[in-house]
Design a protein around this motif. Structure first.
Motif, PDB file in Angstrom:
ATOM      1  N   UNK A  19      10.624  -4.328  -6.298  1.00  0.00           N
ATOM      2  CA  UNK A  19      10.710  -3.301  -7.326  1.00  0.00           C
ATOM      3  C   UNK A  19       9.494  -2.393  -7.284  1.00  0.00           C
ATOM      4  N   UNK A  20       9.608  -1.268  -7.985  1.00  0.00           N
ATOM      5  CA  UNK A  20       8.552  -0.253  -7.960  1.00  0.00           C
ATOM      6  C   UNK A  20       7.264  -0.741  -8.613  1.00  0.00           C
ATOM      7  N   UNK A  21       7.377  -1.610  -9.608  1.00  0.00           N
ATOM      8  CA  UNK A  21       6.199  -2.027 -10.364  1.00  0.00           C
ATOM      9  C   UNK A  21       5.624  -3.345  -9.877  1.00  0.00           C
ATOM     10  N   UNK A  22       6.026  -3.840  -8.698  1.00  0.00           N
ATOM     11  CA  UNK A  22       5.522  -5.106  -8.183  1.00  0.00           C
ATOM     12  C   UNK A  22       4.492  -4.842  -7.098  1.00  0.00           C
ATOM     13  N   UNK A  23       3.475  -5.707  -7.030  1.00  0.00           N
ATOM     14  CA  UNK A  23       2.447  -5.604  -5.992  1.00  0.00           C
ATOM     15  C   UNK A  23       3.038  -6.062  -4.667  1.00  0.00           C
ATOM     16  N   UNK A  24       2.814  -5.298  -3.605  1.00  0.00           N
ATOM     17  CA  UNK A  24       3.418  -5.578  -2.301  1.00  0.00           C
ATOM     18  C   UNK A  24       2.344  -5.523  -1.220  1.00  0.00           C
ATOM     19  N   UNK A  25       2.711  -6.016  -0.035  1.00  0.00           N
ATOM     20  CA  UNK A  25       1.884  -5.953   1.171  1.00  0.00           C
ATOM     21  C   UNK A  25       2.780  -5.561   2.330  1.00  0.00           C
ATOM     22  N   UNK A  37      -6.121 -12.111   5.212  1.00  0.00           N
ATOM     23  CA  UNK A  37      -5.164 -12.516   4.175  1.00  0.00           C
ATOM     24  C   UNK A  37      -5.285 -11.561   2.994  1.00  0.00           C
ATOM     25  N   UNK A  38      -4.190 -10.922   2.581  1.00  0.00           N
ATOM     26  CA  UNK A  38      -4.288  -9.929   1.494  1.00  0.00           C
ATOM     27  C   UNK A  38      -4.657 -10.593   0.173  1.00  0.00           C
ATOM     28  N   UNK A  39      -5.571  -9.938  -0.520  1.00  0.00           N
ATOM     29  CA  UNK A  39      -5.996 -10.435  -1.834  1.00  0.00           C
ATOM     30  C   UNK A  39      -5.862  -9.379  -2.909  1.00  0.00           C
ATOM     31  N   UNK A  40      -5.717  -8.111  -2.497  1.00  0.00           N
ATOM     32  CA  UNK A  40      -5.593  -7.029  -3.466  1.00  0.00           C
ATOM     33  C   UNK A  40      -4.434  -6.131  -3.069  1.00  0.00           C
ATOM     34  N   UNK A  41      -3.903  -5.456  -4.063  1.00  0.00           N
ATOM     35  CA  UNK A  41      -2.727  -4.580  -3.893  1.00  0.00           C
ATOM     36  C   UNK A  41      -3.203  -3.160  -3.635  1.00  0.00           C
ATOM     37  N   UNK A  42      -2.889  -2.645  -2.441  1.00  0.00           N
ATOM     38  CA  UNK A  42      -3.263  -1.282  -2.062  1.00  0.00           C
ATOM     39  C   UNK A  42      -1.995  -0.483  -1.772  1.00  0.00           C
ATOM     40  N   UNK A  43      -2.166   0.846  -1.776  1.00  0.00           N
ATOM     41  CA  UNK A  43      -1.070   1.722  -1.380  1.00  0.00           C
ATOM     42  C   UNK A  43      -0.868   1.632   0.131  1.00  0.00           C
ATOM     43  N   UNK A  44       0.103   2.378   0.662  1.00  0.00           N
ATOM     44  CA  UNK A  44       0.427   2.278   2.082  1.00  0.00           C
ATOM     45  C   UNK A  44      -0.746   2.726   2.970  1.00  0.00           C
ATOM     46  N   UNK A  46      -0.951   3.674  -9.343  1.00  0.00           N
ATOM     47  CA  UNK A  46      -0.151   3.762 -10.581  1.00  0.00           C
ATOM     48  C   UNK A  46       1.309   4.074 -10.278  1.00  0.00           C
ATOM     49  N   UNK A  47       2.169   3.659 -11.188  1.00  0.00           N
ATOM     50  CA  UNK A  47       3.610   3.884 -11.046  1.00  0.00           C
ATOM     51  C   UNK A  47       3.942   5.314 -11.445  1.00  0.00           C
ATOM     52  N   UNK A  48       4.490   6.084 -10.486  1.00  0.00           N
ATOM     53  CA  UNK A  48       4.839   7.486 -10.726  1.00  0.00           C
ATOM     54  C   UNK A  48       6.276   7.690 -10.264  1.00  0.00           C
ATOM     55  N   UNK A  49       7.186   8.087 -11.176  1.00  0.00           N
ATOM     56  CA  UNK A  49       8.592   8.252 -10.752  1.00  0.00           C
ATOM     57  C   UNK A  49       8.802   9.393  -9.778  1.00  0.00           C
ATOM     58  N   UNK A  50       7.833  10.306  -9.645  1.00  0.00           N
ATOM     59  CA  UNK A  50       7.980  11.456  -8.745  1.00  0.00           C
ATOM     60  C   UNK A  50       7.261  11.227  -7.415  1.00  0.00           C
ATOM     61  N   UNK A  51       6.887   9.982  -7.118  1.00  0.00           N
ATOM     62  CA  UNK A  51       6.279   9.654  -5.840  1.00  0.00           C
ATOM     63  C   UNK A  51       7.079   8.527  -5.197  1.00  0.00           C
ATOM     64  N   UNK A  52       6.850   8.351  -3.902  1.00  0.00           N
ATOM     65  CA  UNK A  52       7.450   7.228  -3.196  1.00  0.00           C
ATOM     66  C   UNK A  52       6.916   5.941  -3.814  1.00  0.00           C
ATOM     67  N   UNK A  53       7.764   4.910  -4.021  1.00  0.00           N
ATOM     68  CA  UNK A  53       7.271   3.652  -4.608  1.00  0.00           C
ATOM     69  C   UNK A  53       6.110   3.081  -3.812  1.00  0.00           C
ATOM     70  N   UNK A  54       5.081   2.620  -4.539  1.00  0.00           N
ATOM     71  CA  UNK A  54       3.876   1.999  -3.985  1.00  0.00           C
ATOM     72  C   UNK A  54       3.030   3.008  -3.199  1.00  0.00           C
ATOM     73  N   UNK A  55       3.186   4.303  -3.483  1.00  0.00           N
ATOM     74  CA  UNK A  55       2.417   5.345  -2.805  1.00  0.00           C
ATOM     75  C   UNK A  55       1.416   5.943  -3.783  1.00  0.00           C
ATOM     76  N   UNK A  56       0.258   6.411  -3.242  1.00  0.00           N
ATOM     77  CA  UNK A  56      -0.766   7.038  -4.085  1.00  0.00           C
ATOM     78  C   UNK A  56      -0.569   8.536  -4.193  1.00  0.00           C
ATOM     79  N   UNK A  57       0.276   9.149  -3.360  1.00  0.00           N
ATOM     80  CA  UNK A  57       0.525  10.577  -3.418  1.00  0.00           C
ATOM     81  C   UNK A  57      -0.489  11.420  -2.666  1.00  0.00           C
TER      82      UNK A  57
END
Length: 895
Positions: free
Chosen positions: A152-158, A212-219, A227-238
């Motif tokens: 989902x858009x609001x979940x931390x990913x790697x 080993x990932x320990x923090x959530x970063x953008x692509x 931050x969660x922005x509906x006008x950006x790609x999910x998990x992207x900083x823009x």
């Protein structure tokens, strides 16, 4: 959770009287009434009749029950409406899908705008990256392969840097930890101290323990916890990606922060071809290596031929030609490939060695044969004695014991020094089996394996080793794992192992209803993935009286209601029904059982599909109103006489006003037919005269509203004259009927105009309108340029620049003499300056000679001043006085 009024139903059992429900501070209700509590008295007897307090509580309970009933009724109606919209209407979903597709298109365009505008990049090179972006927006496409759940858009990913697959942050952390634990527990003696890598669950790309990932970063890795922005790609900083291209070229990615691999470098560079023959041309950095298709021409390794292939990258291929070549020793010649000129034949060299007794036994070699291998000092077979013998004699045995270590590695050879290999060890020893559980006396050269099977567990920790006489290093388990994977559809095909199985590698196609559109998802996600939105048209037959249904997209469930025009022939008028199709309209079923009270659960509303009758005909029929003002189209079912609600507008007898009544029927007589005159039903005019007065007349007409012209006005008007000084009285009719000349005559006061002309003199004309005429005849004086001659002329001629006074000969003579005086003064000043400079020069030269005053006489230069220098201050005033006297004397004669 049940409604609060349902909890009251349990209280009705043993009480014979009417129990009433009263509100309480808690969640439930308390019962009051006969036999329901202790409020009837200390003796517990029931009251013979209802008290006022009991009646009030009963009314409150009924109101509350009714309110609860209304709330539940509204909730049921909302649920029914929502059910109908979901099952029988798909238009709103299609509109929402179109809006969502438009929004996704805008986000993708904004992500690619820097790539396409700043560098004029080709959009076709973005297809792979665009696929990742579409999967980021598509529901169910982004799936964590570890837990088989949607990302989902609001979940931390790697994101993996090898395959760009996306995983949940907690899942990949647990995966890395378990992988390192399993490897270290099997291979590391110092458990958990060595740095073992861990693999990606999909591509098996290995990462270090520190990765080993320990923090959530953008692509792109710039922003932590984007931050969660509906006008950006999910998990992207823009922001702009700026990752290095692979392979590295020195440039950085220009897209906005995006999933998946970066597109090819779009920068333009100037580069030449592989063979360096063509001129450098500008090309994309990602395709900067190119071929000019000319012959390569580089010399091949054979040294004889050149490369004939087109311009290519890397080293030239081996020479494809065939030539006759000698072997290394030169004894044989054969045709061979030009690419391998060095080759060896199968003949022995045979050259005589330096000893002269033996020949070289090497096969076709390069260079000298070397010394004889039998020359110099040689050892005996047991390597204990050394002999110096000719190369023609063999080395004898020394007679000592051999004492070489046998194959068993424990005992030594007991024979005397001998040629050839030592014999097999035949000593009997007490041998222990490989697993260390049994011993036996047997020859040393024979191995001893017992029949005991190993009972240790293999590395999978599920199966026993069962190998005979196992030394302890049990082999890895060779059985299949067979555990059910997270997809619940397949079993693990890997060899039996510890820890979690790798994700299922299979994929499943989730198709639309017609099967033309599909989306590929990981195995196991087909149950929770929504079918894709198909853009093909629905091919089901229509369910109404139309021959074809409306065009709409492929869908599941029943088709949406038909919105085509009915087009049935109406019985009364014969027109076609233009209303939307109403053959299968949803109608709420009536006559169902209604709940008798709030204690009964209302049933869900039932809707049935039924054909409705055609609505009244709305075809417009032109009809004229009662007052004949307009012809308006009326619905076919409502055709008849009508009032247009406008003002009647017929001309009254006064010929000035119209009838102000609302549109009504008018009885037309012979006099008013076709003339739009008022009839007997219209109003009578009762107003005064409202005709416009002549221009300039401020007085109203004295007659009532009348036809024809008004009589002339005889009242007096007070006006100002043209010069705005005198007040005049004139009859209104004269001033309003006069022309321009007559008005100017009536407005004239017969006095001189007081206005001032541009030259400064007063106007000589009589009181007049407009600007004053410029014909001034006053006398003015003019002078020549040197101000000596003076004359008088008329003002208007001087203003028009028609007359000018020029200087005469006397004026010119005076100017000439004045200029001569100035020239003489300038010449004298110049000579004086030259003399002063000469004196300074001579004085400077005398100082340079350095003569002393005692021995030499100092030269003194006496400069005698001129007459002009002596008397110039006296002569200048005298000359000025003479010039003025001469000018005064000549002026009267010239005049």
């Amino acid at each position: 959770m049940e409604a609060s009024w349902r909890q009251v139903a349990g209280g009705r059992g043993r009480a014979r009287g009417r129990a009433t429900a009263a509100p309480s501070p808690g969640n439930g209700l308390h019962l009051r009434g006969a036999g329901g509590g202790r409020e009837a008295g200390s003796g517990g007897a029931a009251a013979p009749g209802p008290s006022p307090r009991g009646a009030a509580s009963a009314a409150a309970a009924e109101l509350m029950a009714q309110r609860k009933f209304e709330e539940i009724k509204k909730a049921n109606q909302a649920a029914a409406k929502k059910l109908v919209e979901e099952h029988f209407s798909s238009s709103s979903e299609e509109e929402g899908d179109e809006d969502l597709e438009g929004k996704q298109g805008k986000i993708v365009a904004n992500t690619f705008i820097t790539y396409t505008t700043q560098t004029d990049g080709d959009v076709r090179e973005l297809e792979r990256t665009k696929q990742y972006l579409n999967e980021a927006f598509q529901a169910g496409a982004m799936t964590c392969l570890i837990c088989i759940a949607s990302v989902k858009r609001n979940q931390a990913v790697w994101s993996c840097s090898g395959c760009f697959c996306i995983f949940h942050m907690p899942c990949i952390q647990k995966w890395a930890k378990d992988s390192q634990f399993l490897v270290s527990s099997l291979t590391d003696d110092d458990f958990g101290r060595r740095d073992y890598p861990w693999p990606c669950p999909k591509c098996r790309f290995e990462y270090k323990r520190s990765d080993t990932p320990s923090r959530y970063y953008c692509y792109c890795g710039k922003v932590e916890d984007p931050p969660l922005d509906p006008w950006l790609v999910p998990h992207s900083c823009g922001q702009v990606c700026e990752r290095e291209f692979k392979p590295p070229c020195g440039h950085k990615c220009l897209l906005l922060c995006h999933p998946g691999p970066c597109p090819p470098c779009p920068k333009m560079v100037t580069t030449t071809c592989y063979c360096k023959k063509a001129k450098p041309i500008p090309r994309r950095c990602s395709a900067k290596e190119w071929s000019c298709q000319q012959a390569c021409g580089r010399k091949l390794l054979c040294g004889q031929h050149k490369c004939e292939n087109p311009c290519h990258a890397g080293s030239c291929p081996p020479c494809p030609r065939v030539s006759r070549q000698k072997c290394v020793c030169g004894k044989q010649v054969t045709e061979r490939s030009c690419a391998s000129p060095l080759w060896h034949c199968d003949q022995v060299c045979g050259k005589t060695l330096p000893c002269g007794n033996h020949t070289c036994e090497q096969i076709c070699h390069v260079g000298a044969c070397g010394e004889c291998p039998r020359s110099g000092k040689r050892f005996c077979p047991c390597q204990k004695s050394k002999f110096s013998l000719p190369c023609t004699e063999d080395v004898p045995t020394c007679g000592d014991s051999c004492d070489k270590l046998l194959e068993c590695g424990v005992h030594r050879c007991s024979q005397r020094c001998h040629r050839g290999p030592c014999e097999t060890c035949r000593q009997e020893v007490e041998k222990q089996c490989r697993c260390g559980k049994h011993t036996k006396r047997m020859p040393c050269h024979k191995p001893y394996l017992c029949e005991t099977k190993c009972v240790k567990m293999r590395d999978c920790q599920k199966h026993q080793c069962k190998r005979k006489c196992c030394p302890g290093n049990c082999t890895p388990c060779d059985q299949n794992c067979g555990r059910t994977l997270g997809c619940r559809n397949h079993k693990c095909p890997s060899v039996c192992h510890r820890g979690s199985c790798y994700p299922c590698p299979e994929t499943v196609d989730v198709k639309c209803n017609c099967g033309s559109t599909k989306v590929t998802v990981p195995c196991g996600r087909e149950r929770t993935t929504r079918p894709p939105k198909c853009k093909e048209l629905c091919s089901r037959p229509p369910t109404c009286h139309h021959t074809s249904q409306e065009k709409h997209r492929c869908h599941f469930g029943s088709c949406p209601p038909c919105h085509q025009p009915c087009q049935k022939v109406l019985e009364k008028c014969g027109h076609l029904c233009p209303a939307p199709c109403h053959d299968q309209a949803l109608i709420k079923q009536t006559g169902r059982h209604q709940p008798t009270g709030p204690w009964e659960q209302p049933s869900e509303p039932a809707f049935i599909q039924a054909a409705l009758p055609c609505p009244p005909c709305q075809v417009p029929i032109p009809m004229q109103c009662l007052g004949k003002h307009e012809v308006s189209p009326l619905p076919c079912h409502a055709v008849g006489p009508y009032s247009c609600k406008r003002v009647c507008g017929r001309t009254l007898d006064c010929q000035n006003h119209t009838c102000m009544k609302e549109c009504h029927k008018v009885t037309e007589t012979e006099a008013c037919i076709g003339k739009n005159k008022a009839g007997p039903e219209c109003l009578q005019c009762e107003e005064g005269c409202s005709k416009s007065r002549p221009v300039g007349c401020p007085h109203p007409c004295v007659l009532p509203c009348h036809p024809g012209e008004c009589p002339p006005c005889v009242q007096m008007l007070r006006i100002k004259c043209h010069c705005k000084i005198t007040t005049l009285y004139v009859e209104c009719r004269k001033i309003t009927t006069a022309d321009i000349n007559e008005k100017n005559r009536l407005s004239c006061c017969k006095d001189q105009c007081p206005k001032e002309l541009p030259c400064g003199h007063r106007c000589k004309e009589m009181c007049h309108p407009g600007e004053c005429p410029f014909n001034c005849n006053q006398k003015v004086k003019l002078r020549c340029p040197c101000k000596r001659i003076k004359k008088e002329f008329q003002c208007n001629k001087v203003r028009e620049n028609q007359i000018s006074i020029e200087c005469d000969a006397t004026c010119k003579e005076m100017k000439r003499k004045a200029s001569e005086i100035k020239e003489a003064e300038a010449k004298a000043a110049l000579e004086e300056e030259k003399r002063r400079q000469q004196a300074e020069l001579e004085a400077f030269e005398n100082r340079l000679k350095g003569r002393r005053k005692k021995n030499r006489k100092r030269d003194e230069v006496a400069v005698e001043p001129t007459l002009w220098q002596k008397y110039k201050y006296h002569l200048l005033p005298v000359c000025a006085v003479l010039v003025l006297v001469f000018a005064w004397y000549i002026a009267p004669g010239a005049a």
